[in-house]
Design an enzyme around this catalytic site. Structure first.
Site, short mmCIF file in Angstrom:
data_model
loop_
_atom_site.label_atom_id
_atom_site.label_comp_id
_atom_site.label_asym_id
_atom_site.label_seq_id
_atom_site.Cartn_x
_atom_site.Cartn_y
_atom_site.Cartn_z
N LYS A 7 1.13 3.90 -3.28
CA LYS A 7 0.71 5.30 -3.22
C LYS A 7 1.89 6.24 -3.51
CE LYS A 7 -3.68 4.89 -2.15
NZ LYS A 7 -4.74 5.31 -3.09
N VAL A 58 -8.94 1.43 13.56
CA VAL A 58 -9.21 1.41 14.99
C VAL A 58 -10.63 1.87 15.34
CG1 VAL A 58 -8.17 3.69 15.40
CG2 VAL A 58 -8.35 2.03 17.27
N LYS A 64 3.03 7.05 15.85
CA LYS A 64 2.31 8.32 15.94
C LYS A 64 1.97 8.81 14.54
CE LYS A 64 6.86 10.42 16.69
NZ LYS A 64 7.70 11.13 17.65
N TYR A 93 0.84 -1.21 0.00
CA TYR A 93 0.00 0.00 0.00
C TYR A 93 0.86 1.26 0.00
CZ TYR A 93 -3.75 3.19 1.46
OH TYR A 93 -4.67 4.21 1.52
#
Length: 322
Positions: free
Chosen positions: A164, A202, A289, A160
């Protein structure tokens, strides 16, 4: 910060827009917005990760046409002149693109080139949906568009990430060498109605587990962060960028950052019930993060009010309960 008035497709003359990935989460919301604004939309999808139910929402609309096709092999459109080709086709969640790694690479490579060729043939604009995943597990925080990223080119997420990154490269090449009027957005974590229950990201995981009364799955120690953007805010940013001549990548996201444990607290407040969670090993190459730097977005398309996370989750749950 007050909203900035920037032109959008809401005030544009009627457009003819082809959207690849039209049956996907983001694609279906774009179809809805453009049809509501009076534009004509041609949707293209092969349902590798899109949902037939999303196409069914618009199938009877007089200004909507659907083509079932794999854009990696070509885009079989032979209709009237297009104003925009918008390339949103690709599995976008880790479970889906890891299930279809070759197809993900192909839609980022050949699918993007086929979209660019179609746009070039029609003298149309080309709009690429890229991703914050181009930054990998970032060593710079928050992530500005000038950051080149920290990506594992052969890891489990590379199908992925690298698809991209290549898509961005060929889009800029067509702009520079062939004059295609291009746009590139890097989408940060986005959520809202019409996400697949097995999406694997999530918010989807937490919401569905909570509604089923199951423990929430927390990877690592729950201290990793994400920044969550409601789907309507993403669509507004896309609409504005279409009307502005800017060809470099633009981050679209929300710059309010939450740990996974903070997200559980917000969901607990929304549902007004106790929630429990289990800890699991952090997946390979999972970013610790993630938060966008939005300076470029504010300069290019202005400011607009973002939906608060608790309100967006309420909308998402309300849609599931309807």
């Amino acid at each position: 910060m007050p909203e900035t008035h920037v032109p959008s497709t809401a005030t544009s003359d009627p457009l003819r827009i082809l959207i690849t990935g039209s049956a996907g989460f983001v694609g279906s919301h774009l179809v809805e917005r453009f049809l509501n604004e009076g534009h004509t939309v041609i949707g293209v999808d092969n349902y590798i990760s899109g949902q037939v139910s999303n196409t069914d929402l618009f199938r009877e609309h007089p200004r909507f046409t659907f083509i079932e096709a794999d854009v990696s092999h070509g885009i079989p459109y032979t209709g009237d002149k297009l104003d925009w080709v918008m390339h949103f086709a690709s599995p976008a969640s880790p479970p889906h693109y890891q299930q279809f790694p070759v197809e993900t690479l192909m839609v980022g490579a050949q699918g993007t080139q086929n979209g660019l060729e179609l746009a070039h043939a029609h003298g149309a604009g080309f709009f690429l949906a890229s991703t914050s995943e181009v930054y990998g597990d970032p060593l710079v925080h928050p992530q500005p568009e000038t950051y080149w990223g920290n990506v594992n080119p052969i890891g489990v997420r590379s199908c992925y990430d690298e698809a991209k990154r290549y898509a961005e490269a060929i889009t800029m090449a067509y702009h520079r060498s062939r004059g295609v009027n291009t746009r590139i957005i890097r989408i940060f974590n986005t959520y809202g109605p019409r996400m697949r229950p097995d999406d694997g990201r999530v918010i989807t995981n937490f919401v569905h587990q909570a509604l089923r009364g199951e423990p929430l799955t927390v990877y690592g120690d729950g201290s990793q962060t994400r920044s969550f953007q409601y789907i309507d805010d993403l669509v507004e940013g896309i609409s504005r960028l279409m009307m502005v001549k800017y060809h470099e990548p633009v981050n679209l996201g929300n710059d309010e950052e939450f740990t996974m444990l903070q997200l559980i607290e917000i969901l607990r407040d929304v549902l007004q019930k106790p929630l429990h969670h289990d800890f699991h090993l952090l997946p390979s190459d999972d970013p610790v993060k993630r938060r966008p730097c939005l300076m470029r977005r504010r300069e290019v398309i202005g400011e607009f009010l973002a939906k608060p996370l608790n309100s967006g989750i309420e909308n998402m749950i309300g849609d599931l309960n309807n």
